[in-house]
Design a protein around this motif. Structure first.
Motif, PDB file in Angstrom:
ATOM      1  N   ALA A   1      -3.318   0.218  -3.125  1.00 44.52           N
ATOM      2  CA  ALA A   1      -2.524  -0.952  -3.495  1.00 44.52           C
ATOM      3  C   ALA A   1      -1.746  -0.649  -4.776  1.00 44.52           C
ATOM      4  CB  ALA A   1      -3.419  -2.164  -3.705  1.00 44.52           C
TER       5      ALA A   1
ATOM      6  N   ILE B   1       3.216  -6.127   4.032  1.00 39.73           N
ATOM      7  CA  ILE B   1       2.521  -7.192   4.757  1.00 39.73           C
ATOM      8  C   ILE B   1       2.978  -7.246   6.213  1.00 39.73           C
ATOM      9  CG2 ILE B   1       4.126  -9.040   4.095  1.00 39.73           C
ATOM     10  CD1 ILE B   1       0.291  -9.405   4.263  1.00 39.73           C
TER      11      ILE B   1
ATOM     12  N   LEU C   1       0.940  -4.707   8.234  1.00 43.06           N
ATOM     13  CA  LEU C   1      -0.519  -4.758   8.150  1.00 43.06           C
ATOM     14  C   LEU C   1      -1.164  -4.993   9.511  1.00 43.06           C
ATOM     15  CD1 LEU C   1      -2.818  -4.503   6.141  1.00 43.06           C
ATOM     16  CD2 LEU C   1      -2.685  -6.963   5.798  1.00 43.06           C
TER      17      LEU C   1
ATOM     18  N   HIS D   1       0.859  -1.187   0.000  1.00 39.85           N
ATOM     19  CA  HIS D   1       0.000   0.000   0.000  1.00 39.85           C
ATOM     20  C   HIS D   1       0.892   1.233   0.000  1.00 39.85           C
ATOM     21  CE1 HIS D   1      -3.515  -2.331   2.057  1.00 39.85           C
ATOM     22  NE2 HIS D   1      -3.229  -2.783   0.849  1.00 39.85           N
TER      23      HIS D   1
ATOM     24  N   MET E   1      -2.668  -8.002   0.665  1.00 37.76           N
ATOM     25  CA  MET E   1      -2.579  -6.539   0.529  1.00 37.76           C
ATOM     26  C   MET E   1      -3.603  -6.034  -0.481  1.00 37.76           C
ATOM     27  SD  MET E   1      -0.401  -5.775   2.824  1.00 37.76           S
ATOM     28  CE  MET E   1      -0.052  -4.042   2.546  1.00 37.76           C
TER      29      MET E   1
END
Length: 175
Positions: free
Chosen positions: A57, A76, A79, A52, A111
């Motif tokens: 994204a 990731i 996250l 992101h 993601m």
């Protein structure tokens, strides 16, 4: 010739010197050692490198690191913001629904799925299939991936509702 960039990665400020041709995916993996972002095709076809950037994204193999100067990047690894080690609801759904097989595509799929749900909270299975079109699974686990995204979306919605319920009410106006 190196170019200095400053950005925020997973909530932490980062400043580094990079070559003008350095791809964001290589900066994330090689410089920052965040290896959850995978290098798959280097042509923006497979989605394994999805991160992101400013809440959107993007395929990190299609972005130069210098283009991310000043950006807020979430990988990731960033996250799941819980300090207790709890997974993000989408990560938990992928685990519970067996939305992964070999795991190579999983970080990019997760993601992309989180970004999809942020944009379309009530996405249907067909919406999910269309939106995840740019993410390839070599093991053909798409059925369980769609199931995981639907479950993750429901969990994200429930989590948002619970968070909203816990926020203090705005004070009543004084008359």
């Amino acid at each position: 010739m190196a170019i200095s960039i400053s950005l925020t990665v997973n909530g932490s400020p980062v400043t580094a010197d990079v070559q003008a041709h350095t791809l964001l995916v290589h900066f994330i993996r090689d410089t920052l050692r965040l290896t959850g972002t995978h290098v798959g095709c280097d042509t923006a076809q497979c989605g394994a490198c999805t991160v992101h950037m400013n809440g959107r994204a993007v395929k990190a193999c299609n972005v130069l690191a210098v283009q991310a100067d000043g950006a807020n990047i979430t990988t990731i690894e960033g996250l799941a913001a819980a300090s207790d080690g709890a997974l993000h609801p989408m990560q938990a759904a992928f685990r519970e629904c067996h939305g992964l097989q070999c795991g190579f595509c999983t970080p990019g799929m997760v993601m992309s799925a989180v970004a999809l749900v942020a944009q379309t909270p009530d996405a249907s299975a067909d919406d999910i299939r269309r939106q995840l079109d740019g993410n390839l699974c070599r093991c053909t686990g798409y059925h369980n991936i769609v199931k995981a995204v639907l479950q993750g979306a429901a969990a994200m919605k429930q989590s948002a509702e619970q968070s909203a319920a816990l926020e203090p009410a705005a004070p009543a106006a004084i008359r």
